[in-house]
Enzyme design. Structure first.
Site, short mmCIF file in Angstrom:
data_model
loop_
_atom_site.label_atom_id
_atom_site.label_comp_id
_atom_site.label_asym_id
_atom_site.label_seq_id
_atom_site.Cartn_x
_atom_site.Cartn_y
_atom_site.Cartn_z
N GLU A 182 0.80 -1.23 0.00
CA GLU A 182 0.00 0.00 0.00
C GLU A 182 0.83 1.28 0.00
O GLU A 182 0.81 2.05 0.97
CB GLU A 182 -0.95 0.02 1.20
CG GLU A 182 -1.91 -1.16 1.23
CD GLU A 182 -2.97 -1.02 2.32
OE1 GLU A 182 -2.81 -0.17 3.21
OE2 GLU A 182 -3.95 -1.76 2.28
N GLU B 54 -5.46 -8.54 1.04
CA GLU B 54 -6.04 -8.25 2.36
C GLU B 54 -7.52 -7.95 2.18
O GLU B 54 -7.91 -7.25 1.24
CB GLU B 54 -5.41 -7.00 3.01
CG GLU B 54 -4.04 -7.18 3.56
CD GLU B 54 -3.46 -5.88 4.14
OE1 GLU B 54 -4.23 -5.02 4.63
OE2 GLU B 54 -2.24 -5.73 4.06
C1 FCB Z 1 -4.44 -2.05 5.69
C2 FCB Z 1 -3.04 -2.36 6.18
C3 FCB Z 1 -2.99 -3.38 7.27
C4 FCB Z 1 -4.14 -3.25 8.25
C5 FCB Z 1 -5.45 -3.11 7.53
C6 FCB Z 1 -6.65 -2.99 8.45
O1 FCB Z 1 -4.47 -0.79 5.11
O2 FCB Z 1 -2.26 -2.83 5.12
O3 FCB Z 1 -1.73 -3.29 7.90
O4 FCB Z 1 -3.90 -2.25 9.15
O5 FCB Z 1 -5.41 -2.00 6.69
#
Ligand code: FCB
Length: 458
Positions: free
Chosen positions: A175, A357
């Site tokens: 990110e 994620e």
């Molecule tokens: C993302 C991050 C991760 C976590 C989630 C909830 O942006 O990559 O580390 O904090 O959010």
């Protein structure tokens, strides 16, 4: 639907997600779980946590989930879930000395972890940078300093040699938008600066670091799957008016396309030309070639969408999310995952995609030794369904990683927000599998049985 059904996860018969090659995993990151901060160099998040008012519960990463001491039993948890893969990050300040040489002791931890994962047939997806920049590099300017990208390259060179052939997949950066925008423009993340120009420079140097990292990976680790993970918030107009739709497009350009186009097409959005000269990053001759090297995969993180309305001064402003919301205050909007994947597929010539994620913070409590997190299971199921709809539309998604294995340090929110499939009691460090963890394990058992085998890792 009976109460019991509510606690299950299902993947429809015939879905590509049922095939044995589709990867199901969980994700974590170093600063959020490791602790043992004395045994590494300080990073920007240590300093940020030490700055009053930055972390909601005034906490820090000194102990976190004490994972460095407890990694063995945490690995048992991963194994018991029957996961195909585990995505975690390497702490740069743990594995490198400030003079640019490798810290063998720090690396030792990751070697053990990787060997154990491989013994259990659980594929290691290794993120090289998940936000924990060594503090000494911040003191030399951090990401707005072009040299940081070259220090990243050197670190990637050293660490990939040290890890040898133990890794299945490398993610250069997690990110970069968060590192650049939240870290240098809004200041809600480390290093907590609020300067538009620095933020644009940081974004460019992060992308450059990715490109330089990919070059090293191609050289040192051509057999692994090498790529990057970006966070994308699909953008929607608050109303159907032309002005609000244009606001959504402008926001998409500034937040998402700013990373996607350089990575996948080797160009910045045209809006770069409209930036005041002082705010433009310093883009050197070969930079975009480096940044747009072929990716083995693109990782995308998805939590929620963003809704925008037109604004005379700023061009666009985000409107507050409407319910249903998670504990983070983020709208639960599974269709956004389908929309995002399909629109990526339509706009770009994509490599295979991983949802790297996805998950939700919910208000979890232990009652009689159990955590009944039906809200998380519902979120999880809705997003698997949304992913399935994207697969039906022809998007090549190769895997899904749930965030997160454990409750952990949720950055500016501290420990109050719980994203884990496994509950962590921070006073005792006791772990308790939530109902969502049981549901995930059951889904993987059932899939493996249908494919005539046992789940990976078991
Ligand atoms: C993302 C991050 C991760 C976590 C989630 C909830 O942006 O990559 O580390 O904090 O959010």
């Amino acid at each position: 639907m009976s109460r019991n059904d509510d606690l299950k996860l299902k993947v429809p018969a015939g879905s590509p997600m049922r095939a044995p090659g589709f990867i199901f995993g969980v994700a974590t990151s170093a600063f959020q779980i490791e602790g043992a901060s004395d045994a590494r160099l300080p990073c920007i998040w240590d300093s940020f946590c030490a700055t009053p008012g930055k972390i909601r519960d005034h906490s820090n990463g000194r102990v976190a989930c004490d994972h460095l001491a407890r990694w063995h039993s945490d690995l048992e948890l991963i194994t018991s879930l029957g996961l195909d893969a585990y995505r975690f990050s390497i702490s740069w300040p743990r594995v490198m000395h400030a003079d640019g040489t490798i810290n063998r002791k720090g690396v030792g931890f990751y070697l053990q972890l990787l060997d154990s994962l491989n013994e259990r047939h659980c594929k290691p997806f290794v993120t090289l940078y998940h936000w924990d920049l060594p503090q000494y590099l911040q003191e030399q300017g951090g990401w707005p300093n072009r040299d940081t990208a070259f220090r990243f390259r050197d670190y990637v060179d050293q660490i990939t040699r040290a890890l040898g052939d133990r890794v299945y997949s490398y993610v250069t950066l997690n990110e970069p938008w968060c590192s650049a925008y939240l870290g240098y423009e809004t200041g809600v993340h480390a290093p907590g600066l609020t300067d538009k120009t620095l933020s644009k420079k940081a974004a460019h140097h992060l992308l450059l670091a990715h490109g330089l990292g990919m070059q090293v990976l191609e050289q040192n680790s051509p057999a692994t799957l090498n790529g990057i993970v970006v966070n994308l918030s699909p953008s929607y107009g608050a109303t159907d008016s032309a002005a609000d739709r244009a606001a959504a497009v402008a926001a998409d350009t500034a937040m998402n396309q700013w990373y996607l186009k350089p990575l996948l097409q080797g160009v910045y959005p045209e809006s770069l030309e409209r930036l005041p000269v002082a705010e433009r990053p310093d883009i050197q001759a070969d930079d975009l070639n480096l940044i747009s090297q072929p990716l083995d995969f693109l990782g995308v993180n998805y939590y929620t969408r963003a809704v925008y309305k037109a604004d005379a001064a700023a061009g666009f402003v985000q409107v507050p999310p409407a319910p249903p919301l998670t504990e983070m205050g983020w709208e639960i909007y599974p269709q956004g995952l389908t929309d995002m994947l399909v629109s990526l597929h339509e706009q770009f010539d994509l490599p295979p995609v991983y949802v790297a994620e996805n998950g939700a913070a919910t208000a979890d409590v232990i009652v009689d030794g159990m955590v009944n997190d039906a809200t998380r299971i519902r979120y999880f199921q809705q997003h698997l369904d949304a992913l399935d709809r994207a697969l039906e539309r022809g998007v090549r998604v190769a895997g899904y990683f749930h965030w997160s294995l454990l409750d952990n340090f949720e950055w500016a929110e501290g420990y109050a927000k719980r994203f884990g499939l496994v509950y962590v009691d921070y006073a005792t460090q006791r772990r308790t599998m939530k109902q969502s963890a049981h549901a995930y394990a059951e889904l993987l058992r059932e899939r493996a049985a249908a494919n005539g085998g046992t789940p990976a890792g078991s």
